[in-house]
Each structure stands twice: as C-alpha cells, then as structure tokens.
Design a protein around this motif. Structure first.
Motif, PDB file in Angstrom:
ATOM      1  N   GLY A  92       0.785  -1.228   0.000  1.00 20.95           N
ATOM      2  CA  GLY A  92       0.000   0.000   0.000  1.00 20.95           C
ATOM      3  C   GLY A  92       0.815   1.276   0.000  1.00 20.95           C
ATOM      4  O   GLY A  92       0.288   2.355   0.255  1.00 20.95           O
ATOM      5  N   LEU A  93       2.114   1.186  -0.317  1.00 26.34           N
ATOM      6  CA  LEU A  93       2.982   2.371  -0.316  1.00 26.34           C
ATOM      7  C   LEU A  93       3.037   2.942  -1.730  1.00 26.34           C
ATOM      8  O   LEU A  93       4.004   2.763  -2.480  1.00 26.34           O
ATOM      9  CB  LEU A  93       4.379   1.992   0.193  1.00 26.34           C
ATOM     10  N   THR A  94       1.988   3.666  -2.100  1.00 28.71           N
ATOM     11  CA  THR A  94       1.840   4.144  -3.471  1.00 28.71           C
ATOM     12  C   THR A  94       2.613   5.424  -3.752  1.00 28.71           C
ATOM     13  O   THR A  94       2.520   5.963  -4.847  1.00 28.71           O
ATOM     14  CB  THR A  94       0.350   4.366  -3.793  1.00 28.71           C
ATOM     15  N   GLY A  95       3.366   5.903  -2.761  1.00 27.18           N
ATOM     16  CA  GLY A  95       4.213   7.071  -3.007  1.00 27.18           C
ATOM     17  C   GLY A  95       5.328   6.759  -3.994  1.00 27.18           C
ATOM     18  O   GLY A  95       5.848   7.665  -4.651  1.00 27.18           O
ATOM     19  N   THR A  96       5.716   5.506  -4.103  1.00 23.52           N
ATOM     20  CA  THR A  96       6.712   5.092  -5.092  1.00 23.52           C
ATOM     21  C   THR A  96       6.023   5.030  -6.448  1.00 23.52           C
ATOM     22  O   THR A  96       5.224   4.124  -6.707  1.00 23.52           O
ATOM     23  CB  THR A  96       7.312   3.719  -4.734  1.00 23.52           C
ATOM     24  N   HIS A  97       6.324   6.000  -7.313  1.00 24.77           N
ATOM     25  CA  HIS A  97       5.637   6.073  -8.606  1.00 24.77           C
ATOM     26  C   HIS A  97       6.342   5.220  -9.650  1.00 24.77           C
ATOM     27  O   HIS A  97       7.557   5.018  -9.590  1.00 24.77           O
ATOM     28  CB  HIS A  97       5.567   7.527  -9.077  1.00 24.77           C
ATOM     29  N   VAL A  98       5.579   4.741 -10.608  1.00 21.97           N
ATOM     30  CA  VAL A  98       6.115   3.917 -11.689  1.00 21.97           C
ATOM     31  C   VAL A  98       5.916   4.666 -12.994  1.00 21.97           C
ATOM     32  O   VAL A  98       4.791   5.028 -13.352  1.00 21.97           O
ATOM     33  CB  VAL A  98       5.407   2.543 -11.741  1.00 21.97           C
ATOM     34  N   GLY A  99       7.005   4.913 -13.713  1.00 22.38           N
ATOM     35  CA  GLY A  99       6.939   5.659 -14.969  1.00 22.38           C
ATOM     36  C   GLY A  99       7.330   4.796 -16.153  1.00 22.38           C
ATOM     37  O   GLY A  99       6.509   4.083 -16.725  1.00 22.38           O
ATOM     38  N   CYS A 100       8.597   4.821 -16.492  1.00 22.71           N
ATOM     39  CA  CYS A 100       9.051   4.123 -17.701  1.00 22.71           C
ATOM     40  C   CYS A 100       9.196   2.623 -17.505  1.00 22.71           C
ATOM     41  O   CYS A 100       9.124   1.853 -18.455  1.00 22.71           O
ATOM     42  CB  CYS A 100      10.395   4.694 -18.148  1.00 22.71           C
ATOM     43  N   GLU A 101       9.424   2.178 -16.268  1.00 16.55           N
ATOM     44  CA  GLU A 101       9.687   0.776 -15.932  1.00 16.55           C
ATOM     45  C   GLU A 101      10.903   0.226 -16.671  1.00 16.55           C
ATOM     46  O   GLU A 101      11.011  -0.976 -16.917  1.00 16.55           O
ATOM     47  CB  GLU A 101       8.450  -0.092 -16.187  1.00 16.55           C
ATOM     48  N   HIS A 102      11.826   1.106 -17.023  1.00 12.70           N
ATOM     49  CA  HIS A 102      13.096   0.710 -17.650  1.00 12.70           C
ATOM     50  C   HIS A 102      14.284   1.281 -16.889  1.00 12.70           C
ATOM     51  O   HIS A 102      15.417   1.200 -17.356  1.00 12.70           O
ATOM     52  CB  HIS A 102      13.163   1.192 -19.108  1.00 12.70           C
ATOM     53  N   GLY A 103      14.036   1.885 -15.737  1.00 13.58           N
ATOM     54  CA  GLY A 103      15.132   2.447 -14.950  1.00 13.58           C
ATOM     55  C   GLY A 103      15.653   3.763 -15.479  1.00 13.58           C
ATOM     56  O   GLY A 103      16.752   4.190 -15.106  1.00 13.58           O
ATOM     57  N   VAL A 104      14.900   4.441 -16.349  1.00 18.08           N
ATOM     58  CA  VAL A 104      15.367   5.680 -16.973  1.00 18.08           C
ATOM     59  C   VAL A 104      14.816   6.923 -16.282  1.00 18.08           C
ATOM     60  O   VAL A 104      15.559   7.865 -15.994  1.00 18.08           O
ATOM     61  CB  VAL A 104      14.985   5.710 -18.474  1.00 18.08           C
ATOM     62  N   CYS A 105      13.502   6.933 -15.975  1.00 11.83           N
ATOM     63  CA  CYS A 105      12.877   8.177 -15.510  1.00 11.83           C
ATOM     64  C   CYS A 105      13.169   8.494 -14.052  1.00 11.83           C
ATOM     65  O   CYS A 105      13.109   9.654 -13.642  1.00 11.83           O
ATOM     66  CB  CYS A 105      11.366   8.119 -15.733  1.00 11.83           C
ATOM     67  N   GLY A 106      13.481   7.483 -13.237  1.00  8.68           N
ATOM     68  CA  GLY A 106      13.836   7.734 -11.844  1.00  8.68           C
ATOM     69  C   GLY A 106      12.667   7.935 -10.904  1.00  8.68           C
ATOM     70  O   GLY A 106      12.867   8.213  -9.713  1.00  8.68           O
ATOM     71  N   MET A 107      11.420   7.805 -11.398  1.00  6.12           N
ATOM     72  CA  MET A 107      10.255   8.055 -10.542  1.00  6.12           C
ATOM     73  C   MET A 107      10.173   7.066  -9.372  1.00  6.12           C
ATOM     74  O   MET A 107       9.625   7.377  -8.326  1.00  6.12           O
ATOM     75  CB  MET A 107       8.960   7.944 -11.363  1.00  6.12           C
ATOM     76  N   CYS A 108      10.693   5.857  -9.573  1.00  9.31           N
ATOM     77  CA  CYS A 108      10.527   4.797  -8.584  1.00  9.31           C
ATOM     78  C   CYS A 108      11.703   4.695  -7.615  1.00  9.31           C
ATOM     79  O   CYS A 108      11.852   3.680  -6.930  1.00  9.31           O
ATOM     80  CB  CYS A 108      10.331   3.459  -9.288  1.00  9.31           C
ATOM     81  N   THR A 109      12.521   5.729  -7.539  1.00 14.46           N
ATOM     82  CA  THR A 109      13.715   5.679  -6.691  1.00 14.46           C
ATOM     83  C   THR A 109      13.364   5.499  -5.215  1.00 14.46           C
ATOM     84  O   THR A 109      12.521   6.206  -4.666  1.00 14.46           O
ATOM     85  CB  THR A 109      14.559   6.956  -6.860  1.00 14.46           C
ATOM     86  N   VAL A 110      14.007   4.517  -4.590  1.00 13.89           N
ATOM     87  CA  VAL A 110      13.883   4.280  -3.152  1.00 13.89           C
ATOM     88  C   VAL A 110      15.284   4.034  -2.608  1.00 13.89           C
ATOM     89  O   VAL A 110      16.257   3.981  -3.364  1.00 13.89           O
ATOM     90  CB  VAL A 110      12.979   3.060  -2.852  1.00 13.89           C
ATOM     91  N   LEU A 111      15.379   3.887  -1.298  1.00 15.38           N
ATOM     92  CA  LEU A 111      16.661   3.538  -0.686  1.00 15.38           C
ATOM     93  C   LEU A 111      16.645   2.059  -0.326  1.00 15.38           C
ATOM     94  O   LEU A 111      15.709   1.588   0.337  1.00 15.38           O
ATOM     95  CB  LEU A 111      16.909   4.365   0.566  1.00 15.38           C
ATOM     96  N   VAL A 112      17.643   1.330  -0.757  1.00 18.01           N
ATOM     97  CA  VAL A 112      17.802  -0.075  -0.407  1.00 18.01           C
ATOM     98  C   VAL A 112      19.121  -0.212   0.342  1.00 18.01           C
ATOM     99  O   VAL A 112      20.186   0.050  -0.222  1.00 18.01           O
ATOM    100  CB  VAL A 112      17.785  -0.987  -1.649  1.00 18.01           C
ATOM    101  N   ASP A 113      19.029  -0.573   1.603  1.00 17.88           N
ATOM    102  CA  ASP A 113      20.208  -0.652   2.464  1.00 17.88           C
ATOM    103  C   ASP A 113      21.003   0.645   2.416  1.00 17.88           C
ATOM    104  O   ASP A 113      22.247   0.643   2.359  1.00 17.88           O
ATOM    105  CB  ASP A 113      21.087  -1.841   2.068  1.00 17.88           C
ATOM    106  N   GLY A 114      20.278   1.761   2.407  1.00 18.40           N
ATOM    107  CA  GLY A 114      20.907   3.072   2.494  1.00 18.40           C
ATOM    108  C   GLY A 114      21.362   3.677   1.192  1.00 18.40           C
ATOM    109  O   GLY A 114      21.862   4.809   1.173  1.00 18.40           O
ATOM    110  N   GLU A 115      21.167   2.981   0.075  1.00 18.48           N
ATOM    111  CA  GLU A 115      21.617   3.495  -1.219  1.00 18.48           C
ATOM    112  C   GLU A 115      20.428   3.626  -2.168  1.00 18.48           C
ATOM    113  O   GLU A 115      19.521   2.789  -2.168  1.00 18.48           O
ATOM    114  CB  GLU A 115      22.669   2.554  -1.832  1.00 18.48           C
ATOM    115  N   ALA A 116      20.459   4.674  -3.011  1.00 15.63           N
ATOM    116  CA  ALA A 116      19.379   4.875  -3.970  1.00 15.63           C
ATOM    117  C   ALA A 116      19.333   3.731  -4.971  1.00 15.63           C
ATOM    118  O   ALA A 116      20.370   3.254  -5.440  1.00 15.63           O
ATOM    119  CB  ALA A 116      19.571   6.202  -4.700  1.00 15.63           C
TER     120      ALA A 116
END
Length: 406
Positions: free
Chosen positions: A52-76
């Motif tokens: 239910g964490l819809t703040g993470t947006h999905v755009g290109c789904e190819h890793g290009v647009c950056g909309m879905c950026t989160v931190l994983v173990d402290g790194e983007a």
C-alpha cells in the motif's frame, strides 16, 4: 533464483518460476514485513500493490525516468529494476518514510516552500534521489547539482525550483542532512500473508517475534471514504448479545464472508474476508485489534485493516454499541472506512449501501448465535453481487414510490 533454508538451517539456492510464490522478508520504513508473492514481482509493485505504499511512482519501468527511486540498504535504487525476491533481509526506505504529515522532512518542506512540486509525479523520485545525494555528497557544489540530479526526469520542466529546494536544504544543514523521520514500527496495510515477522519455516516463533506481529494499526489522516452509522433491533436480551461479543471467535463467525485464522495475543487477531461485487472478487487478508471491550458501558471498538492480492486496501474504525429495550436489544454500528485500489472505485452511495447490507447480515447471524449460544448453522456468506447491487436499488424505488403516494 532465490535462497531458502534447508533442513540443516543453511541457505541453499533454488530455481523459482516467474509465477511461483516466494516468501520475502524485508524491513520497510522501519517495519518488518513478510510477503508471499510471485518471483516476477518487482520491488515497485510489491511496495505499491502489496504494502500500500503508493508514493513510489512507476513511470518508464526501464530504470530511466527515476520516478521509482527508493533507498535499499541506504543506497538509492530503481525499484522497477529489482525483483522483490532479490531483497530478502534488505532494509527499504520509501518516500513515505522520509517524513510525517505533521513533521515533514526538511527536503519536503523545501520542495513545498519553493514550489518544486509541479504535477507531483516526479516528486517522490526527486526527494529520494536528493536525499541520497546530500547524504553521500554533502559538499556537492551548486554547479554540480543539475548533473547529479539528472537521473530523475521532470515532465513539467520544473528543474530550477527543484534545484533551488535541494540547494536550500543543503545550506540549512551544513553538518549533514537529517535522517528519514518516519521510519518506525507500525502496521503496514498490506502484509500479504497476514504475517508480520512470523515464522513459516518450522522454527519456533520467539516471544519477541510474536510481539512484533501485534503492532498498532495506524489509520490514515483525513476524511474516511465511507462513514456509516446504522442501528437495528435484535430480539434477544442484551446479556445474550454480549456473550457473543465476549467470544471473539464466535463473533467472527457472524461476520459476512469473514474468517478468524489466528489469535495473535493481546487482543490482536489475523483473519481473511471475501467480498464479491459484480465481476470484482476480493479476498482480503489482514489484522484486527479490539481496542475497547466495555461490557458495563455496552461499547465494543475494533480497528481493522486488510489487503487483497490485487492491491485493494481497506482500513476501518468500528464501534458497536448496545442498549437494552423492552423487546430485546438495539445494536448500533458506527464505522469509518478507508478504501484504496479497485474497491475504492465504487461510489460512496453504493459503498454505503453495501456496508448496510453486510451489517444486516451480521445482525441476523448475531441474533442466531445469541439465541443458540453457538455459531450460525451455516457460514455467513458475503453478499452476492446481485443482492448488493439490486437490493439498494429496490429500496430506493420503494422509497420513491412511498413519497409519490403521499
């Protein structure tokens, strides 16, 4: 490929087909989460549809647009390029973990102050990328900012205000940007398996793990999707009604389409429920917490939340009151319900009618249980699509005809 525990307790790598369910344990915004999902599900979809964490947006789904950026173990990281099964044991922070509505992170405040939001679609990606940049390169220069933040695409051409907001935050915190301020243990909407920190590999659940499954349910801010306040007469004594309320297992058997699956202790329970409206069939798994059980005051209050595998989510604050009458008991239910996903697409009027029909079924089953002292003779099925859709319509037609005849 994924790792599972062998009988000797050592990890081993096994193959998993795209649709095979795999259990994944991760910490999301400070809360342990256990998910059972297909191996093909990306982290972005797991966050949005299963937690239910819809703040993470999905755009290109190819890793290009950056909309879905989160931190994983402290790194983007790009959430659309990672499979959730790759992240067993990982610590994930999303934009929801950055700050609270009543205590925004300095980056969020700066974005609002400098009108850096525009349409808002790129905002979560920019916030998380900016946080990662200022955390790892606190001395980045103003000239370097445009290139360093070019990994996120703004479709509104609002780069100048975004850069100003990031620069302003950097200058306000020369000693380092504050850590995310909303990463604490709480109830996530989704917990797709109904397990939060539990064990499914045969190992004993420790007391600490068991308690982690009883975290508080946090309701959303703002107005509920549906607010229902209804009552009905039950022709049995109030003491008989409360004998059902005292037995949570028996009470759950009276709820349409619901099933209690586990007692988590300390008035917390796990369960599932099924609802069918037209072609949409929802199967929810969730938790409930009896926060008030006042027999003397004749008041029962329950907080509940659940999510189905398609991402539909529901949270509710339900208060049941009883009052003794000459003919039995009047039971009144007041509920504030928050809906997201497919189930929220129904109009408020229809959703309210559905809630009332389910309450009527609950009252009938409760009457039977209070009279016999046993669970209803058959399962209390969730209302069928035809009953849910046409019964309210017939009620309205009858009401209109009565008005016309006056």
């Amino acid at each position: 490929m994924t790792e599972v525990l062998a009988q000797n307790g050592k990890p081993r790598t096994v193959k998993a087909a795209a649709d095979d369910l795999v259990e994944v344990r991760m910490t999301v915004n400070g809360t342990p989460a256990v998910l059972s999902l297909p191996a093909r599900v990306t982290l972005a979809d797991a966050l949005r549809d299963h937690l239910g964490l819809t703040g993470t947006h999905v755009g290109c789904e190819h890793g290009v647009c950056g909309m879905c950026t989160v931190l994983v173990d402290g790194e983007a990281a790009r959430a659309c390029l990672l499979f959730a099964v790759q992240l067993d044991g990982a610590d994930v922070v999303t934009v929801e973990g950055l700050g609270r509505p009543d205590d925004l992170h300095p980056l969020q405040e700066a974005f609002g102050r400098n009108h850096a939001l525009q349409c808002g679609f790129c905002t979560p990606g920019f916030l998380m990328s900016s946080y990662d940049l200022l955390s790892n390169q606190p001395e980045v220069t103003e000239e370097e900012l445009p290139e360093e933040l070019s990994g996120v695409i703004c479709r509104c051409t609002g780069y100048r205000n975004i850069l100003t907001a990031v620069r302003e935050t950097q200058e306000a915190h020369p000693g380092g940007i504050p850590a995310p301020g909303n990463c604490a243990q709480r109830a996530l909407v989704g917990r797709a398996t109904g397990q939060a920190g539990g064990s499914t590999d045969g190992r004993e659940v420790t007391e600490e793990t068991e308690s982690s499954r009883r975290i508080d349910i946090v309701l959303p801010d703002g107005d509920p999707t549906i607010a229902v306040d209804i009552g009905t007469e039950i022709g049995v004594p109030v003491d008989a009604v409360w004998r059902v309320f005292d037995d949570v297992s028996l009470l759950a058997r009276c709820l349409p389409g619901a099933e209690l699956t586990e007692d988590l202790g300390e008035d917390h329970y796990a369960g599932r429920a099924r609802v069918s409206v037209g072609p949409i069939k929802l199967a929810f798994k969730g938790v409930a917490h009896v926060v008030e059980h006042d027999r003397a005051g004749q008041r029962l209050r329950v907080l509940a939340q659940g999510q189905d595998t398609g991402g539909a989510q529901t949270q509710a604050d339900i208060v049941l009151r009883t009052e003794a009458t000459a003919s039995g008991t009047v039971m009144r239910a007041k509920a504030e319900v928050y809906l997201t996903g497919r189930i929220a697409q129904f109009g408020r009027a229809l959703a309210g009618d559905v809630s009332r029909r389910m309450f009527e079924q609950f009252a009938d089953a409760l009457r039977e249980a209070a009279t016999s002292g046993q669970a209803p003779s058959g399962p209390v099925e969730a209302p069928s699509a035809l009953k849910l859709l046409f019964a309210p319509l017939f009620d309205r037609i009858r009401t209109a005809l009565r008005r016309k005849s006056r």
